[in-house]
Motif scaffolding. Sequence first.
Motif, short mmCIF file in Angstrom:
data_model
loop_
_atom_site.label_atom_id
_atom_site.label_comp_id
_atom_site.label_asym_id
_atom_site.label_seq_id
_atom_site.Cartn_x
_atom_site.Cartn_y
_atom_site.Cartn_z
N GLU A 1 2.70 2.49 5.39
CA GLU A 1 1.62 3.46 5.19
C GLU A 1 1.23 3.55 3.72
OE1 GLU A 1 3.17 7.02 6.94
OE2 GLU A 1 3.12 6.16 8.96
N HIS B 1 1.65 1.18 1.47
CA HIS B 1 1.04 -0.10 1.12
C HIS B 1 -0.44 -0.13 1.53
CE1 HIS B 1 0.81 -4.38 0.30
NE2 HIS B 1 0.31 -4.57 1.50
N GLN B 2 -0.72 0.33 2.74
CA GLN B 2 -2.10 0.35 3.21
C GLN B 2 -2.97 1.27 2.35
OE1 GLN B 2 -1.45 1.44 7.28
NE2 GLN B 2 -1.11 -0.67 7.94
N ASP B 3 -2.44 2.43 2.02
CA ASP B 3 -3.17 3.37 1.18
C ASP B 3 -3.38 2.79 -0.21
OD1 ASP B 3 -4.37 5.97 0.58
OD2 ASP B 3 -2.60 6.27 -0.69
N GLU C 1 -3.58 -0.33 -1.08
CA GLU C 1 -4.57 -1.40 -1.06
C GLU C 1 -6.00 -0.84 -1.08
OE1 GLU C 1 -3.75 -4.27 2.05
OE2 GLU C 1 -2.63 -5.44 0.57
#
Length: 77
Positions: free
Chosen positions: A15, A17-19, A21
């Motif tokens: 979560e 990592h996605q944020d 990016e």
Amino acid sequence: MNEQMMRNNYQKLLEYHQDYELNPNTEPSRITIELAPEWADLLVRIVLLEGTSKTAVIRKALDTLADEIGSTVLYPA
């Protein structure tokens, strides 16, 4: 650490990592840490032996941990 805790922690990493990016932090980050006296003493001793700064010691410790964990785990695809 048990299997369920590892799964939960990995999910939190995904979560994050996605944020990250979508919204990468490009500014330097400052931290304040509270260390027990024995840890603070250890940090000062390492700084003196290495002839460097506390920041450099912390960076080196993080680099060592990152190498141990591995980039494929820290930076999931």
